[in-house]
Design a protein around this motif. Structure first.
Motif, PDB file in Angstrom:
ATOM      1  N   ALA A 159       0.833  -1.213   0.000  1.00 21.15           N
ATOM      2  CA  ALA A 159       0.000   0.000   0.000  1.00 21.15           C
ATOM      3  C   ALA A 159       0.865   1.259   0.000  1.00 21.15           C
ATOM      4  O   ALA A 159       0.586   2.217  -0.746  1.00 21.15           O
ATOM      5  N   GLU A 174      -8.264   2.465  -7.333  1.00 22.74           N
ATOM      6  CA  GLU A 174      -8.714   1.108  -7.624  1.00 22.74           C
ATOM      7  C   GLU A 174      -7.537   0.156  -7.824  1.00 22.74           C
ATOM      8  O   GLU A 174      -7.605  -1.027  -7.490  1.00 22.74           O
ATOM      9  N   GLU A 221      -6.224  -0.751  -4.417  1.00 22.38           N
ATOM     10  CA  GLU A 221      -7.130  -1.690  -3.753  1.00 22.38           C
ATOM     11  C   GLU A 221      -6.906  -3.119  -4.215  1.00 22.38           C
ATOM     12  O   GLU A 221      -6.777  -4.033  -3.389  1.00 22.38           O
ATOM     13  N   TRP A 222      -6.817  -3.344  -5.551  1.00 22.80           N
ATOM     14  CA  TRP A 222      -6.708  -4.730  -5.993  1.00 22.80           C
ATOM     15  C   TRP A 222      -5.318  -5.307  -5.753  1.00 22.80           C
ATOM     16  O   TRP A 222      -5.180  -6.502  -5.448  1.00 22.80           O
ATOM     17  N   SER A 277      -5.224  -6.196  -2.094  1.00 25.50           N
ATOM     18  CA  SER A 277      -6.055  -7.374  -1.824  1.00 25.50           C
ATOM     19  C   SER A 277      -5.343  -8.648  -2.241  1.00 25.50           C
ATOM     20  O   SER A 277      -5.439  -9.688  -1.570  1.00 25.50           O
TER      21      SER A 277
END
Length: 287
Positions: free
Chosen positions: A61, A72, A75-76, A79
């Motif tokens: 991050a 976005e 985020e992916w 994840s």
């Protein structure tokens, strides 16, 4: 099959590392500056970008934000890092696969959709065990003692008939694939009948590109496109001693365009089924 059962950490780390490297390149941040930002050495960041070491979600991050990546994308990628940190799935028959192919197997398990252009034999996802055995027999890379487990491994990794999340597969094969015998006529007959059965499934689209089509975009080399729910696609090109995994958007887009052009040159699904049935008739008449 549950997500945590499908997640292969080495494959996920590859996706995470590729995304980090691409984002850093786009942001024009040096590896040294990025490493300093998270308290790493350049060498350690290099391992992180290659997927050879674990990537904590916090570090991922911080790096993605340093690179000013879109929200976005942050985020992916984060994840995926979280999923990769939850453990490695040891694939069955690992011992018969070379390291570079183990990575592909992991990526294939994560893929939602796959496109394959094949010019020598039917794609692995649609092979019968007997046909797969004939394909891997007499190989420079597979000792005789490993032929049976290698063929079984090809079948074990098939997902086109998976009850929960079947792989969406689109494939274009050369017409010569239909006429190249692997094994006995009975083996080929079984393979043809299996393919016809799979072609009735909504998640399988198999097309034949006729020899009469002449020159076309796929003739240079077979390739596979893997598309994921949580990540950008990857193009996979295999050669005798290894493979290329391409994730740069320009490269993947080029192969995606090639795939579209191959489908456009190929026979329709109905005509492909007719071509397969004609080979079945020919084999039965020769008995």
């Amino acid at each position: 099959m549950r997500d945590d059962e499908r997640s292969d950490a080495s494959a996920l780390r590859f996706l995470v590392g590729s995304a980090l490297k691409a984002a850093r390149s786009t942001a024009r941040v040096t590896q040294q500056a990025a490493a300093k930002h998270i308290g790493f050495t350049s060498a350690k960041l290099s391992y992180m970008e290659s997927g050879e070491t674990a990537q904590s979600a916090d570090h991922v991050a911080k790096l993605m934000r340093l690179y000013a990546a879109p929200a976005e994308d942050v985020e992916w990628v984060v994840s995926l890092a979280v999923r990769a940190d939850h453990g490695v799935l040891s694939t069955r028959n690992d011992e018969v696969w070379p390291d570079w192919f183990k990575l592909y197997v992991g990526l294939e398990k994560l893929a939602q959709r796959q496109f394959e252009y094949a010019n020598s034999f039917f794609p692995g996802q649609v092979q019968t065990l007997d046909y797969a055995t004939a394909v891997v027999s007499n190989s420079l890379h597979i000792p005789a003692k490993d032929v049976a487990p290698t063929a079984r491994a090809r079948i074990d990794r098939q997902r086109v008939t998976d009850a929960d999340e079947p792989l969406q597969i689109s494939a274009v094969i050369e017409e010569s694939v239909l006429d190249r015998p692997f094994g006995s006529p009975a083996v080929m007959l079984g393979q043809f009948e299996h393919v016809l059965d799979l072609m009735t499934r909504s998640n399988v689209d198999l097309r034949v590109i006729p020899t009469s089509a002449g020159n076309h975009d796929g003739l240079s080399t077979p390739f596979i496109l893997l598309n994921f729910t949580d990540a950008r696609g990857i193009a996979y090109i295999e050669y005798h001693t290894g493979a290329l995994y391409l994730q740069e958007r320009a490269d993947v887009d080029l192969y995606a365009l090639t795939a579209d052009r191959l489908v456009a040159r190929a026979l329709s699904a109905e005509d492909t089924a007719a071509a397969v049935r004609s080979r079945i008739t020919r084999l039965r008449n020769s008995e």
